[in-house]
Structures are given as structure tokens and as C-alpha cells.
Design an enzyme around this catalytic site. Structure first.
Site, PDB file in Angstrom:
ATOM      1  N   SER A  77       0.814  -1.221   0.000  1.00 40.91           N
ATOM      2  CA  SER A  77       0.000   0.000   0.000  1.00 40.91           C
ATOM      3  C   SER A  77       0.843   1.265   0.000  1.00 40.91           C
ATOM      4  CB  SER A  77      -0.905   0.018   1.237  1.00 40.91           C
ATOM      5  OG  SER A  77      -0.135   0.182   2.420  1.00 40.91           O
TER       6      SER A  77
ATOM      7  N   SER B 162      -1.378 -12.103  -0.301  1.00 43.02           N
ATOM      8  CA  SER B 162      -0.465 -13.218  -0.576  1.00 43.02           C
ATOM      9  C   SER B 162       0.266 -13.045  -1.901  1.00 43.02           C
ATOM     10  CB  SER B 162      -1.215 -14.550  -0.587  1.00 43.02           C
ATOM     11  OG  SER B 162      -1.652 -14.886   0.696  1.00 43.02           O
TER      12      SER B 162
END
Length: 185
Positions: free
Chosen positions: A88, A149
Site C-alpha cells: 500500500s 499473498s
């Protein structure tokens, strides 16, 4: 659920993702690694686990690597590189460390999924792994896997790709790498 079907979905996602990483951004990252006296890594959670594996592999190639927070971590200087892993680009601890690294004039490379993030204020270079983040932005590669993931897996394999690129570029004899492998195990 069938193992073969699930592993095929995962490996296709990873292959698709690695194929969409900008090769010029990888060339720049490799250049920064080669120029640096020391290469530091910072991330949290599973991202940190992937970065630790990358640091270890690069250390096998003779690169001086350190994970931020390890007990033997030296001072960072203007001759060094900090590699930040954060999908992010908004994760608190890596942001604080990147800001601190810039105070010492170190180069900072952010490997993440979100180019328009707080980390860009501290980054000299950005490598985008274009996968789904917790922010659910446009132009992200969707994943059948839980949470982030696909980012963590791609980060690990990106590190192994960088290592193989260095090995080939420097014509390193692979069996000779065992001299750098831990031997107190």
C-alpha cells in the site's frame, strides 16, 4: 478442492504478475543495489519475511545486506540503499524508517503496488508489483488468494530474479556460492 487446480491458479497469478513488472524499473533497482555500499531492507509481516529471504540471497552473492532492526545493523549513510517493501505504501513503520533514511541521504527504493502513496515522498525510485492491495485500487491484478499473498509471493520471486540477474551479469560460478552459505547449522 483439487490441489492441482488451486496450485495452477496461484502459479498463473504469480507468472502474470511478474510479467507485468516494468523491466526498466528492475534495471534501475539492480543498478542501485550494485552501487550501494550496504543494502538495508524494511517491511512488516509477511512482506518482511519475503524481504529477509531476498536479503539472505543477495548476501550469498556478496552484497552487504541488513534487515532494519537486526541486532548487528550498522549505521546507514549516503552511500547506502534502503529497500522498502509495502504494498500500500502506507504502512507506518516502513514510512518512519524511509523518512529517517532520507535524513542520512541514503537512497530509498519502494517496492509496492500503489504508486500514489505516502511512501513516494521518501522514495528515489519505485518498483510496482501491480497486484491487489488492501486499498483495492484501479488497475490491480486480482487474486483468488487471501489478503496480500500475491504481493508477498511476487516480492520473494522478484528478489530471486534479481539474484539470478546478478549471477549472470557477473558470471558467478554457482557452486562457489556455497562459501557464503551459513555453516553453523
Amino acid at each position: 478442492m483439487n490441489y492441482n487446480q488451486v496450485q495452477k491458479e496461484i502459479t498463473e497469478e504469480i507468472s502474470n504478475t511478474l510479467g507485468q513488472i516494468n523491466s526498466e524499473s528492475i534495471a534501475e533497482l539492480l543498478s542501485e543495489i550494485k552501487k550501494a555500499d550496504k543494502v538495508f531492507f524494511v517491511g512488516v509481516g509477511r512482506v518482511l519475511l519475503s524481504l529477509k529471504a531476498v536479503a539472505k540471497r543477495l548476501a550469498h552473492l556478496g552484497v552487504k545486506t541488513y534487515v532494519v532492526g537486526q541486532i548487528t545493523e550498522p549505521a546507514i549513510t549516503e552511500r547506502d540503499l534502503l529497500i522498502v517493501g509495502s504494498g500500500s505504501g502506507e504502512t507506518g513503520f516502513p514510512l518512519i524508517i524511509a523518512k529517517k533514511a532520507k535524513q542520512y541521504n541514503a537512497k530509498v527504493v519502494h517496492i509496492g503496488a500503489n504508486p500514489d502513496c505516502s511512501m513516494k515522498e521518501y522514495s528515489d525510485h519505485f518498483v510496482r508489483i501491480p497486484v491487489s492491495t488492501k486499498l483495492q485500487l484501479a488497475n490491480e491484478i486480482p487474486s483468488v488468494q487471501p489478503m496480500t499473498s500475491l504481493f508477498e509471493q511476487s516480492l520473494l520471486l522478484l528478489g530471486d530474479t534479481l539474484a539470478l540477474m546478478l549471477i549472470r551479469e557477473q558470471d558467478i560460478d554457482m557452486p562457489s556460492l556455497w562459501e557464503y552459505h551459513a555453516n553453523l547449522e
